[in-house]
Design a protein around this motif. Structure first.
Motif, PDB file in Angstrom:
ATOM      1  N   UNK A 188       0.746  -1.289  -0.160  1.00 54.36           N
ATOM      2  CA  UNK A 188      -0.144  -0.196  -0.017  1.00 54.36           C
ATOM      3  C   UNK A 188       0.518   1.514   0.252  1.00 54.36           C
ATOM      4  N   UNK A 189       0.867   1.485  -1.071  1.00 56.27           N
ATOM      5  CA  UNK A 189       1.463   3.159  -1.822  1.00 56.27           C
ATOM      6  C   UNK A 189       1.327   4.344   0.422  1.00 56.27           C
ATOM      7  N   UNK A 190       1.946   4.817   0.689  1.00 54.95           N
ATOM      8  CA  UNK A 190       2.586   5.838   1.150  1.00 54.95           C
ATOM      9  C   UNK A 190       2.248   7.356   0.769  1.00 54.95           C
ATOM     10  N   UNK A 191       0.868   7.772   0.682  1.00 52.64           N
ATOM     11  CA  UNK A 191       0.559   9.066   0.142  1.00 52.64           C
ATOM     12  C   UNK A 191       0.719  10.158   0.919  1.00 52.64           C
ATOM     13  N   UNK A 192       1.293  10.041   1.941  1.00 53.40           N
ATOM     14  CA  UNK A 192       1.550  11.060   2.748  1.00 53.40           C
ATOM     15  C   UNK A 192       2.613  12.054   2.675  1.00 53.40           C
TER      16      UNK A 192
ATOM     17  N   UNK B 245      -7.186   8.117 -11.599  1.00 52.36           N
ATOM     18  CA  UNK B 245      -6.885   8.550 -10.945  1.00 52.36           C
ATOM     19  C   UNK B 245      -6.549   8.580  -8.876  1.00 52.36           C
ATOM     20  N   UNK B 246      -6.684   7.085  -8.802  1.00 51.89           N
ATOM     21  CA  UNK B 246      -5.845   6.909  -7.828  1.00 51.89           C
ATOM     22  C   UNK B 246      -4.380   5.606  -8.243  1.00 51.89           C
ATOM     23  N   UNK B 247      -4.937   5.112  -9.459  1.00 50.37           N
ATOM     24  CA  UNK B 247      -3.703   4.493  -9.744  1.00 50.37           C
ATOM     25  C   UNK B 247      -2.402   5.853 -10.289  1.00 50.37           C
TER      26      UNK B 247
ATOM     27  N   UNK C 250      -2.562  -2.759 -11.047  1.00 50.45           N
ATOM     28  CA  UNK C 250      -2.415  -1.992 -10.032  1.00 50.45           C
ATOM     29  C   UNK C 250      -3.664  -2.062  -9.377  1.00 50.45           C
ATOM     30  N   UNK C 251      -4.690  -2.347  -9.887  1.00 50.13           N
ATOM     31  CA  UNK C 251      -5.577  -2.876  -7.945  1.00 50.13           C
ATOM     32  C   UNK C 251      -4.547  -4.094  -7.273  1.00 50.13           C
ATOM     33  N   UNK C 252      -4.235  -4.716  -7.851  1.00 53.02           N
ATOM     34  CA  UNK C 252      -3.510  -6.208  -6.806  1.00 53.02           C
ATOM     35  C   UNK C 252      -2.245  -5.693  -6.687  1.00 53.02           C
TER      36      UNK C 252
ATOM     37  N   UNK D 196      -9.725  13.969 -19.326  1.00 56.76           N
ATOM     38  CA  UNK D 196      -9.390  13.193 -19.572  1.00 56.76           C
ATOM     39  C   UNK D 196      -9.750  12.391 -18.624  1.00 56.76           C
ATOM     40  N   UNK D 197     -10.667  11.551 -19.336  1.00 56.64           N
ATOM     41  CA  UNK D 197     -11.438  10.536 -18.772  1.00 56.64           C
ATOM     42  C   UNK D 197     -11.007   9.926 -17.421  1.00 56.64           C
ATOM     43  N   UNK D 198     -12.373   8.977 -16.727  1.00 56.85           N
ATOM     44  CA  UNK D 198     -11.286   9.024 -15.791  1.00 56.85           C
ATOM     45  C   UNK D 198     -11.313   7.733 -15.115  1.00 56.85           C
ATOM     46  N   UNK D 199     -11.215   6.922 -15.872  1.00 52.97           N
ATOM     47  CA  UNK D 199     -11.488   5.701 -16.306  1.00 52.97           C
ATOM     48  C   UNK D 199     -11.658   4.426 -15.408  1.00 52.97           C
ATOM     49  N   UNK D 200     -11.484   3.145 -15.268  1.00 58.93           N
ATOM     50  CA  UNK D 200     -11.524   2.320 -13.690  1.00 58.93           C
ATOM     51  C   UNK D 200     -10.265   1.867 -13.955  1.00 58.93           C
ATOM     52  N   UNK D 201      -9.203   2.137 -13.142  1.00 57.33           N
ATOM     53  CA  UNK D 201      -8.416   1.388 -12.515  1.00 57.33           C
ATOM     54  C   UNK D 201      -7.896   0.063 -13.594  1.00 57.33           C
TER      55      UNK D 201
END
Length: 343
Positions: free
Chosen positions: A124-128, A303-305, A290-292, A281-286
């Motif tokens: 899990x990436x540390x986005x902080x 956007x999450x990716x 990437x989810x795994x 840009x269209x925010x398509x499903x990840x």
């Protein structure tokens, strides 16, 4: 009439063909065509069979053996074809005793379908992490590194403009090179000098692998055109050799260059996020990979990716600036423990 010499030669060759059995020359009486009787020699084997008959028997036996082999071969091919049609699953066992591991499962019990990475390599990436940090160039070497990276940004901006999906793909093909190149000299140095690396070989290889996974992700988002693929080949070939030479001459310069490259990557992904949020840009499903890999929720989007990838680039920025600072202090990397697992 044949001479005795010719019979002698025939007898020798026949003896050889009979595996050492001797041949005898017998006198056989046959009726003469003009009346009377004339004497004709005839080759006879030691078993009492005429040599001609023995030859015919040998030829017949050989032909029968060939026919038997062909029949057996044809039967085997038919059985193999029949078996091939019936087989649905083939299990391959290695001659060396290496067998494929058991199927891996996710936490929800579904099958793990990725072979390029395993569940224990996900995170899990540390986005902080602080995205605004910037290393101000002070020395002449730092300034050269900084402006070298800045000069590389202009042609990229012109070529890709705001096509950030393709831009990210190109960026990751280059960003995955320094970790691999930097790990090689450290690996060879460790072998030559019989010394530990302080974990830096593994840290740099982790960086290279992480950047490669970025590329695998964006390959699902942006489908590169043929000329973009050609550009990747050219850029990677030039950058690999240039960076390798730079690392051999000055590791602190090489790591500083990567630190500034990662700062530019943060900027690019921030612009990418702005276009996603504004709807340009269209925010398509990840993508599923990437989810795994980042352990994202099932309903994650592009956007999450981009957010987690940007966080990874910030960590790489810190690692490379840290490595350069170690060299600036006159130390080797192995003298300071590497931040292993610090994506």
């Amino acid at each position: 009439m044949l001479s005795c010499r010719s019979f002698s030669s025939s007898g020798s060759s026949a003896a050889a063909s009979m595996g050492g059995r001797g041949l005898e020359i017998h006198q056989v009486f046959r009726p003469a065509s003009m009346g009377g009787i004339r004497q004709m020699p005839q080759l006879v084997t030691g078993n009492g069979f005429p040599a001609v008959m023995v030859r015919l028997m040998s030829t017949s036996s050989t032909n029968a053996s060939k026919a038997k082999k062909e029949a057996t071969k044809g039967k085997g091919e038919k059985e193999a074809a029949k078996g091939k049609g019936e087989k649905k699953e083939v299990v391959v066992n290695s001659y060396w005793g290496i067998e494929q591991s058991n199927k891996l499962l996710r936490e929800d019990g579904t099958e793990w379908k990725w072979t390029c990475f395993r569940p224990w390599e996900t995170y899990t990436a540390d986005t902080s992490i602080d995205l605004t940090k910037h290393h101000k160039p002070k020395t002449m070497l730092d300034k050269i590194a900084y402006w070298t990276v800045k000069s590389m940004r202009f042609p990229t901006d012109i070529f890709f403009q705001r096509r950030y999906g393709c831009r990210a793909m190109m960026l990751e093909t280059v960003a995955a090179v320094p970790g691999m190149v930097g790990g090689m000299p450290l690996h060879l140095r460790s072998l030559r000098r019989f010394e530990q690396s302080g974990g830096w070989i593994r840290a740099l290889m982790e960086e290279a692998e992480n950047e490669r996974m970025h590329l695998m992700t964006f390959m699902e988002v942006a489908k590169p055109r043929w000329y973009e693929r050609a550009l990747v080949l050219a850029v990677q070939g030039v950058f690999f050799n240039a960076y390798f030479l730079g690392y051999i001459l000055s590791p602190k310069f090489a790591h500083r260059v990567v630190g500034y490259l990662e700062e530019e990557a943060i900027h690019s992904y921030t612009e990418y996020l702005k276009d996603l949020e504004s709807g340009k840009i269209e925010n398509v499903p990840a993508p599923a990979i990437a989810i795994d890999y980042w352990r994202l929720p099932a309903n994650a989007t592009l956007k999450d990716v981009v957010t987690v990838v940007r966080a990874d680039e910030a960590h790489h920025r810190d690692v490379n600036h840290f490595a350069s600072d170690i060299h600036y202090q006159g130390m080797q990397l192995r003298e300071s423990p590497a931040p292993i697992g610090y994506h």
